[in-house]
Design an enzyme around this catalytic site. Sequence first.
Site, PDB file in Angstrom:
ATOM      1  N   GLU A  31      -9.529  -3.595   1.079  1.00 41.87           N
ATOM      2  CA  GLU A  31      -9.865  -2.277   1.606  1.00 41.87           C
ATOM      3  C   GLU A  31     -11.336  -2.219   2.032  1.00 41.87           C
ATOM      4  O   GLU A  31     -11.716  -1.445   2.894  1.00 41.87           O
ATOM      5  CB  GLU A  31      -9.581  -1.218   0.529  1.00 41.87           C
ATOM      6  CG  GLU A  31      -9.039   0.074   1.110  1.00 41.87           C
ATOM      7  CD  GLU A  31      -8.463   1.018   0.055  1.00 41.87           C
ATOM      8  OE1 GLU A  31      -7.593   1.816   0.408  1.00 41.87           O
ATOM      9  OE2 GLU A  31      -8.877   0.965  -1.118  1.00 41.87           O
ATOM     10  N   HIS A  79       5.534 -23.349  -8.661  1.00 39.75           N
ATOM     11  CA  HIS A  79       6.942 -23.706  -8.486  1.00 39.75           C
ATOM     12  C   HIS A  79       7.574 -22.899  -7.367  1.00 39.75           C
ATOM     13  O   HIS A  79       8.787 -22.851  -7.228  1.00 39.75           O
ATOM     14  CB  HIS A  79       7.695 -23.492  -9.807  1.00 39.75           C
ATOM     15  CG  HIS A  79       7.189 -24.397 -10.882  1.00 39.75           C
ATOM     16  ND1 HIS A  79       7.858 -25.534 -11.281  1.00 39.75           N
ATOM     17  CD2 HIS A  79       6.035 -24.362 -11.609  1.00 39.75           C
ATOM     18  CE1 HIS A  79       7.157 -26.139 -12.222  1.00 39.75           C
ATOM     19  NE2 HIS A  79       6.044 -25.452 -12.439  1.00 39.75           N
ATOM     20  N   LYS A 111      -0.565   7.669   6.468  1.00 34.29           N
ATOM     21  CA  LYS A 111      -0.479   8.994   5.840  1.00 34.29           C
ATOM     22  C   LYS A 111      -0.189  10.055   6.893  1.00 34.29           C
ATOM     23  O   LYS A 111       0.671  10.911   6.694  1.00 34.29           O
ATOM     24  CB  LYS A 111      -1.809   9.345   5.147  1.00 34.29           C
ATOM     25  CG  LYS A 111      -2.076   8.571   3.898  1.00 34.29           C
ATOM     26  CD  LYS A 111      -3.321   9.138   3.216  1.00 34.29           C
ATOM     27  CE  LYS A 111      -3.832   8.217   2.139  1.00 34.29           C
ATOM     28  NZ  LYS A 111      -5.165   8.558   1.681  1.00 34.29           N
TER      29      LYS A 111
HETATM   30  O1  PA5 Z   1     -10.386   2.864  -2.931  1.00 33.47           O
HETATM   31  C1  PA5 Z   1      -9.943   3.940  -2.556  1.00 33.47           C
HETATM   32  O2  PA5 Z   1     -10.698   4.860  -2.188  1.00 33.47           O
HETATM   33  C2  PA5 Z   1      -8.461   4.220  -2.567  1.00 33.47           C
HETATM   34  O3  PA5 Z   1      -7.720   3.128  -2.918  1.00 33.47           O
HETATM   35  C3  PA5 Z   1      -8.143   5.344  -3.526  1.00 33.47           C
HETATM   36  O4  PA5 Z   1      -8.550   4.975  -4.809  1.00 33.47           O
HETATM   37  C4  PA5 Z   1      -6.658   5.681  -3.521  1.00 33.47           C
HETATM   38  O5  PA5 Z   1      -6.222   5.956  -2.231  1.00 33.47           O
HETATM   39  C5  PA5 Z   1      -6.390   6.894  -4.411  1.00 33.47           C
HETATM   40  O6  PA5 Z   1      -7.127   7.986  -3.981  1.00 33.47           O
HETATM   41  P1  PA5 Z   1      -7.315   9.261  -4.881  1.00 33.47           P
HETATM   42  O7  PA5 Z   1      -8.045   8.879  -6.103  1.00 33.47           O
HETATM   43  O8  PA5 Z   1      -8.097  10.221  -4.035  1.00 33.47           O
HETATM   44  O9  PA5 Z   1      -5.937   9.800  -5.198  1.00 33.47           O
END
Ligand code: PA5
Length: 448
Positions: free
Chosen positions: A285, A306, A420
């Site tokens: 990310e 394996h 989303k």
């Molecule tokens: O690293 C990030 O920002 C994302 O992976 C969030 O942690 C994830 O989308 C969850 O978001 P939130 O804590 O707002 O529900």
Amino acid sequence: MSTPKIFYNDQFSGEYVSRDEIELYNNSIASAEKMLKDRSGPGNDFLGWIDLPRTMKKNVGVISQKAEEIRSKTDVLICIGIGGSYLGARAAIEYMSSTFEDTRKPRVLFCGHSINSDYIADLLDLVKDKRVSVNVISKSGTTTEPGIAFRVIRQWMENRYGKKEAASRIIATTDPSKGALRKLADEEGYTTFDIPSDVGGRFSVLTPVGLFPIAAAGIDIGKLLEGAETAMGFCCGDNLENNLSGHYAAVRNILFRKGYTNEVMAAFAPQIHFISEWWKQLAGESEGKNGTGIFPAALDYTTDLHSLGQWMQEGVRNVFETFMVLKKTSRTLCIPKFDDDSDELNYLAGKSFEEININAYRGTLLAHLDGGVPVSTIELEDRCADTLGQLFYFFEKAIAISGYLLRVNPFDQPGVEAYKKNMFALLGKVGFEKRRKELQEKTKEMEL
Ligand code: PA5
């Protein structure tokens, strides 16, 4: 402060990355470090994680106290969250607790990281005769997966305990002032923990996002932070000799520029599995944007030797491998000797599983190197909290530096909005009407 308990060794990349090449990165590491220190690089409003090992110390008492209260009245703590609001706690609990959940007290079970009725229904079946508490975690407070899971669990808790007792068993971890979860928690009177607004989800394991469930599992969060603080010492220098994170970041970037675009994190102990999952999110990310980024994948050895071991040995040569090796397990079992030796394993009698595993690691490393895979190794001293604190910090720092070396903003994630928006449009959320029409056309054409 603890002594260094994690070690990064790139000597096996020698054939692919020379010392000179690594040293040429000294300036780049120094400037990435400077951008992080001066808060002058992209994403500089999300750098709160850098100081967490120190700034979070003052919260250890309050978090541990609440965790103790919950431990005393709970058989199962359900943690609801996704991505950065889930993976760090799971990684820590799986790494440090006994391997099988049934022996853990309380058990910490996770949900809200998928969209699946059976998962939640099965979870509720499992806990029906148990004493249950809930930690719902969302920084934005509006994420769909944990949001809908919490609706179901909250209703179940209120039916089971009544509204007042349910509220005393629900802890919300969210933004200090914004978001739907904050509003709901304040209205319902849940205990809340704040996620600092300058810390993004995947860098939040050392905030209450990770610290509360980890403490509730009975793990010493003071030691975890202490380990992370130790890592601040060896992951913050301005050259490769005194910055282990910078060293790892440099090696992976050199390899990436030579066409090794995929990194496989290969864990040599089952308790490490979720650390790799956490790392995958942190790396993927943070770096995968603007048409660039090292693709992070994870394997579990020896089991995956394996299956995907074949691919690693002889597949496309665009992959480099980082092994994670645990030096000391908590207990030691040795292979027994049998006089008949009918399975021909007496040559291993008296050896521990770890002695065998270390040779599986060495054998794999040498084979993959022969097969054209650049390899390096992260050694973890033991399964203690300070070791894991060091590892968390090492990786966070490495990925931040690596993102800057790739010239991206490591602290945003614009790409995750695309699915989303489509999902909201398809489900008829207000404000997404135009997109809904466009997608309806497409889904018709594609017979989706
Ligand atoms: O690293 C990030 O920002 C994302 O992976 C969030 O942690 C994830 O989308 C969850 O978001 P939130 O804590 O707002 O529900």
